[in-house]
Design a protein around this motif. Structure first.
Motif, PDB file in Angstrom:
ATOM      1  N   PRO A 131       5.451  -0.854   7.905  1.00  0.00           N
ATOM      2  CA  PRO A 131       5.009   0.671   7.487  1.00  0.00           C
ATOM      3  C   PRO A 131       5.089   0.863   6.277  1.00  0.00           C
ATOM      4  O   PRO A 131       4.370   1.304   5.596  1.00  0.00           O
ATOM      5  N   ALA A 132       6.275   0.577   5.548  1.00  0.00           N
ATOM      6  CA  ALA A 132       6.572   0.745   4.162  1.00  0.00           C
ATOM      7  C   ALA A 132       5.532   0.116   3.328  1.00  0.00           C
ATOM      8  O   ALA A 132       4.982   0.511   2.221  1.00  0.00           O
ATOM      9  N   ALA A 133       5.346  -1.082   3.856  1.00  0.00           N
ATOM     10  CA  ALA A 133       4.416  -1.889   2.765  1.00  0.00           C
ATOM     11  C   ALA A 133       2.780  -1.343   2.739  1.00  0.00           C
ATOM     12  O   ALA A 133       2.245  -1.548   1.730  1.00  0.00           O
ATOM     13  N   GLY A 134       2.499  -0.657   3.758  1.00  0.00           N
ATOM     14  CA  GLY A 134       1.302  -0.087   4.072  1.00  0.00           C
ATOM     15  C   GLY A 134      -0.080  -1.049   4.032  1.00  0.00           C
ATOM     16  O   GLY A 134      -0.971  -0.324   3.540  1.00  0.00           O
ATOM     17  N   GLY A 135       0.297  -2.113   4.021  1.00  0.00           N
ATOM     18  CA  GLY A 135      -1.188  -2.897   4.222  1.00  0.00           C
ATOM     19  C   GLY A 135      -1.528  -3.202   2.748  1.00  0.00           C
ATOM     20  O   GLY A 135      -2.469  -4.058   2.514  1.00  0.00           O
ATOM     21  N   ARG A 136      -0.601  -2.981   1.541  1.00  0.00           N
ATOM     22  CA  ARG A 136      -0.775  -3.196   0.300  1.00  0.00           C
ATOM     23  C   ARG A 136      -0.780  -4.942   0.231  1.00  0.00           C
ATOM     24  O   ARG A 136       0.042  -5.260   0.536  1.00  0.00           O
ATOM     25  N   THR A 137      -1.839  -5.169  -0.663  1.00  0.00           N
ATOM     26  CA  THR A 137      -1.317  -6.934  -1.521  1.00  0.00           C
ATOM     27  C   THR A 137      -0.857  -6.826  -2.759  1.00  0.00           C
ATOM     28  O   THR A 137      -1.185  -5.846  -3.496  1.00  0.00           O
ATOM     29  N   PRO A 138      -0.051  -7.541  -3.111  1.00  0.00           N
ATOM     30  CA  PRO A 138       0.314  -7.732  -4.485  1.00  0.00           C
ATOM     31  C   PRO A 138      -0.600  -8.151  -5.287  1.00  0.00           C
ATOM     32  O   PRO A 138      -1.590  -8.910  -5.111  1.00  0.00           O
ATOM     33  N   PRO A 139      -0.414  -7.847  -6.611  1.00  0.00           N
ATOM     34  CA  PRO A 139      -1.300  -8.267  -7.690  1.00  0.00           C
ATOM     35  C   PRO A 139      -1.268  -9.624  -7.943  1.00  0.00           C
ATOM     36  O   PRO A 139      -0.109 -10.375  -7.711  1.00  0.00           O
ATOM     37  N   ARG A 140      -2.345 -10.402  -7.912  1.00  0.00           N
ATOM     38  CA  ARG A 140      -2.467 -11.945  -8.237  1.00  0.00           C
ATOM     39  C   ARG A 140      -1.937 -12.463  -9.294  1.00  0.00           C
ATOM     40  O   ARG A 140      -2.192 -11.765 -10.557  1.00  0.00           O
ATOM     41  N   PRO A 141      -0.700 -13.056  -9.824  1.00  0.00           N
ATOM     42  CA  PRO A 141      -0.116 -13.498 -10.835  1.00  0.00           C
ATOM     43  C   PRO A 141      -1.056 -14.398 -11.663  1.00  0.00           C
ATOM     44  O   PRO A 141      -1.888 -15.192 -11.058  1.00  0.00           O
ATOM     45  N   GLU A 142      -0.975 -14.074 -12.781  1.00  0.00           N
ATOM     46  CA  GLU A 142      -2.016 -14.884 -13.778  1.00  0.00           C
ATOM     47  C   GLU A 142      -1.351 -16.194 -14.133  1.00  0.00           C
ATOM     48  O   GLU A 142      -0.318 -16.330 -14.635  1.00  0.00           O
TER      49      GLU A 142
END
Ligand SMILES: [Zn+2]
Length: 276
Positions: A203-214
């Protein structure tokens, strides 16, 4: 939500000594039960927090540590070694990942601090930043769009996790005194802490995806002896950048992590029992 739990052992409840994590020892047999307890607490919490499926991926040494006979029947586990993605096998099919029983990197303070190999490797830097297994694996997960939602280990491992996965839940199961000593919480206590944090994690992550590292990703590896560094240059693209340091650069974390496995396998092969 499918969750992969990358289960290492040095950061498990109660573990402080090399024998605790060395397959075949009496202490290892004892601490396998402790690791399995941490795993089951995470599984229980993850399902309570909305997970539809939980896969445990064994990440320590022979990758045969968790006691399947005691595993929560709702979970499945990947056991055994020589997997293409090693500690991160199963990440491609996951929506979130848990780093359980993790530890700090080689050259850092922390209980049983190391990176892949227990000796011979002094420090790994990724694009100039000292990197633990947690930081490396989090970069790989981010490249695949998978967030780290929970990290467990000693207090210094949790501090490290705050820098590479600031939104993840963190559970301190022991407080580092030295590389081989800690003030440890009892398993009955850590089970509650891990279960509660795991329930909050999705629930805390809220389905967010992390930014893709360059990319590209430049890996620099310091070793304890010149022959180790020279030996690993057998891998195409891996070059000496100091007397005891090698460097290589690859466009993706996927390739860079796989190359790092080859580097550490060769370090292991070139170490002698007494003179490393
Ligand atoms: Zn590890």
């Amino acid at each position: 939500m499918r969750v992969m739990v990358s289960a290492d052992m040095e950061g498990a409840t109660g573990v402080t000594a090399p024998a605790d994590v060395e397959p075949g020892t009496e202490q290892w047999q004892r601490f396998r039960r402790m690791l399995t307890g941490d795993v089951n607490a995470a599984v229980d919490g993850l399902f309570a927090g909305g997970a539809a499926d939980v896969v445990i991926n064994e990440a320590h040494s022979t990758q045969r540590n968790v006691l399947i006979e005691e595993l929560d029947p709702r979970a499945s586990m990947i056991t055994g070694r020589h997997k293409p993605l090693a500690m991160m096998q199963g990440i491609e099919d996951a929506d979130a990942v848990v780093f359980l029983g993790y530890h700090t990197g080689a050259g850092e303070r922390g209980v049983l601090a190391h990176t892949y190999v227990w000796s011979g490797l002094l420090e790994l830097r990724i694009n100039g930043v000292p990197a633990s297994e947690g930081r490396m694996n989090a970069l790989l997960a981010a490249e695949l769009g998978v967030p780290v939602v929970l990290v467990t280990g000693d207090d210094l491992t949790c501090a490290d996790a705050e820098t590479y996965a600031p939104d993840a839940e963190r559970v301190t199961v022991k407080f580092c005194i030295s590389r081989y000593a800690a003030r440890c919480l009892a398993p009955a206590r850590t089970a509650v802490l891990i279960r509660e944090a795991a329930e909050r994690a999705l629930p805390a992550a809220g389905g967010r995806t992390p930014p893709r590292p360059e990319g590209p990703f430049s890996f620099e590896v310091d070793m304890s002896a010149t022959h180790l560094a020279e030996f690993v240059t057998a891998i195409p693209g891996v070059e000496l950048s100091g007397r005891r340091t090698v460097t290589y650069t690859l466009p993706t974390m996927f390739e860079a992590v796989r190359c790092f496995r080859a580097v550490t396998a060769l370090i292991g092969a070139a170490k002698e029992a007494v003179f490393d």
